[in-house]
Design an enzyme around this catalytic site. Structure first.
Site, mmCIF file in Angstrom:
data_model
loop_
_atom_site.group_PDB
_atom_site.id
_atom_site.type_symbol
_atom_site.label_atom_id
_atom_site.label_comp_id
_atom_site.label_asym_id
_atom_site.label_seq_id
_atom_site.Cartn_x
_atom_site.Cartn_y
_atom_site.Cartn_z
ATOM 1 N N ARG A 85 -5.630 1.249 18.109
ATOM 2 C CA ARG A 85 -6.395 1.494 16.858
ATOM 3 C C ARG A 85 -7.315 0.443 16.509
ATOM 4 N NH1 ARG A 85 -2.999 1.932 11.347
ATOM 5 N NH2 ARG A 85 -3.424 -0.481 11.129
ATOM 6 N N LYS B 15 0.828 -1.109 0.068
ATOM 7 C CA LYS B 15 -0.165 0.106 0.288
ATOM 8 C C LYS B 15 0.889 1.175 0.079
ATOM 9 C CE LYS B 15 -0.239 0.165 5.117
ATOM 10 N NZ LYS B 15 -0.948 -0.138 6.342
HETATM 11 C C1 LIG Z 1 0.222 -0.819 6.768
HETATM 12 C C2 LIG Z 1 -0.120 -2.100 7.694
HETATM 13 C C3 LIG Z 1 0.758 -3.025 7.894
HETATM 14 C C4 LIG Z 1 2.347 -2.847 7.202
HETATM 15 O O1 LIG Z 1 2.933 -1.821 7.983
HETATM 16 P P1 LIG Z 1 4.664 -1.544 7.634
HETATM 17 O O2 LIG Z 1 4.833 -0.800 8.636
HETATM 18 O O3 LIG Z 1 4.554 -1.117 6.128
HETATM 19 O O4 LIG Z 1 5.326 -3.041 7.526
HETATM 20 C C5 LIG Z 1 0.532 -4.052 8.581
HETATM 21 N N1 LIG Z 1 -0.824 -4.254 9.129
HETATM 22 C C6 LIG Z 1 -1.711 -3.355 8.959
HETATM 23 C C7 LIG Z 1 -3.008 -3.651 9.707
HETATM 24 C C8 LIG Z 1 -1.372 -2.227 8.364
HETATM 25 O O5 LIG Z 1 -2.499 -1.177 8.304
#
Ligand SMILES: *Cc1c(COP(=O)(O)O)cnc(C)c1O
Length: 362
Positions: free
Chosen positions: A130, A36
């Site tokens: 969260r 993402k």
């Molecule tokens: C964005 C996200 C991740 C990945 O996070 P990074 O810090 O880029 O590794 C993992 N789990 C959730 C729920 C996320 O929203």
């Protein structure tokens, strides 16, 4: 050539995928590749598949839809879904993270109408505040409900740390997740859960130190592969095998002049409603580049490759740098190179004004 450009160094990104995978394989941890941060870029997402990671994850449905239609991947939705997304989730998502019974009931109903089985991972909030169940009984009750539901499969449980509350993943808090998994396996499923997902990039230090609870068998990793900056620069985990030169932005110099470092006149409000303050360093040689907040979010998320450059500030469309100390005599039209932190990657990769270049060999 037009600028700015976002350069993906495919070789270095591939190296990082393979190194992080190796690290996790040793602990029997499966990785979901999170893209993402690069707008679900298909070329980058495909690199994960090439390296043997077949699960691709994103928070955004339109990116997951792209993965489903264009790549042969299992898809994992990271953001707990909106009620209004459920039809598309059944179409494009194999596994979703969940935390609301009301949503699960609606999803089960839709899945049953379509005669589909959808896998869910229930999220546990271990203090980051969260998404996720905060109350254990509530989690167990919903796990039991999912287990008994007609068209949902309880794939497992997971947690997210470090994103809102900045809570650090530790052996202790992940042990709580692993104990909850044991409880669910013993009392509800009577067999091992497929996924016990212990977080994101910030859980990698526990893997590196051999300090991650044994039951954790899944992580969702984006930044730690795509940029590999945060662990090194903020957490004190220099991971030598990971390349930090994965993504860079090239931008063009449009003005070079000697100017005072302190604005002249009454300092009032800047373009974003802030009242800034400035250090008076006298007359400096400053360059203006055709790159701004609209492209990168904030200028402090850029890392100049020429270490003698100081980033001074930015507006929507301009970046101001101080080149007084630079050995190189910069000229109008010169192209400068910057590495990125997460926010700059996020903004630039989704920006139609920035040309994406995929560098294959070096
Ligand atoms: C964005 C996200 C991740 C990945 O996070 P990074 O810090 O880029 O590794 C993992 N789990 C959730 C729920 C996320 O929203």
């Amino acid at each position: 050539m037009s600028y700015p450009q976002l350069i993906f160094n495919l070789k270095n990104i591939k190296n990082n995928i393979s190194e992080v995978k190796k690290m996790c394989d040793e602990k029997n941890i499966k990785i979901a590749g999170v893209t993402k941060g690069v707008f679900g870029d298909l070329k980058i997402s495909k690199l994960f598949l090439d390296e043997g990671i077949n699960q691709l994850a994103s928070s955004r449905l339109n990116q997951l839809k792209k993965f489903k239609n264009k790549l042969n991947a299992q898809t994992l939705q990271l953001r707990i879904p909106m009620l209004s997304e459920l039809d598309d989730i059944l179409k494009y998502v194999d596994i979703s993270l969940q935390s609301e019974l009301e949503v699960l009931k609606a999803l089960n109903k839709k899945a049953s109408k379509k005669d589909l089985i959808h896998k869910v991972v229930l999220m546990v909030d271990l203090g980051d505040l969260r998404e996720g169940f905060f109350n254990e009984k509530n989690l167990i009750d919903v796990a039991r409900w999912v287990f008994k539901s007609s068209n949902l499969k309880l794939a497992g449980i997971g947690t997210n740390l470090g994103c809102y509350g900045a809570i650090k993943p530790t052996y202790e808090n992940l042990k709580k997740l692993s104990d909850l998994a044991t409880k669910i396996e013993k009392n509800i499923t009577k067999k091992p859960l497929e996924i016990i997902s212990g977080g994101a990039t910030t859980s990698l230090p526990l893997v590196i130190d051999g300090n991650i609870p044994e039951k954790i068998n899944h992580l969702r990793v984006g930044e730690g592969i795509l940029l590999a900056r945060d662990l090194c620069d903020f957490w004190g985990y220099p991971t030598k095998k990971l390349s930090k030169d994965t993504l860079s932005i090239k931008a063009e110099i449009i003005e070079i002049k000697e100017k005072p470092s302190h604005p002249v006149g009454e300092i009032f409000i800047d373009a974003f409603g802030n009242q800034p303050s400035y250090e008076d360093k006298g007359i400096r040689k400053r360059a203006l580049l055709g790159l701004g907040k609209q492209d990168i979010g904030h200028h402090d998320k850029l890392i100049p490759k020429d270490k003698e450059i100081d980033i001074v500030g930015s507006s929507s469309d301009h970046l101001i740098i101080d080149v007084t100390k630079c050995k190189k005599d910069y000229k109008i039209g010169d192209i400068l190179d910057f590495n990125l932190y997460y926010q700059a990657m996020l903004y630039s990769s989704m920006n139609p004004n920035i040309k994406k270049i995929y560098k294959i060999n070096q």
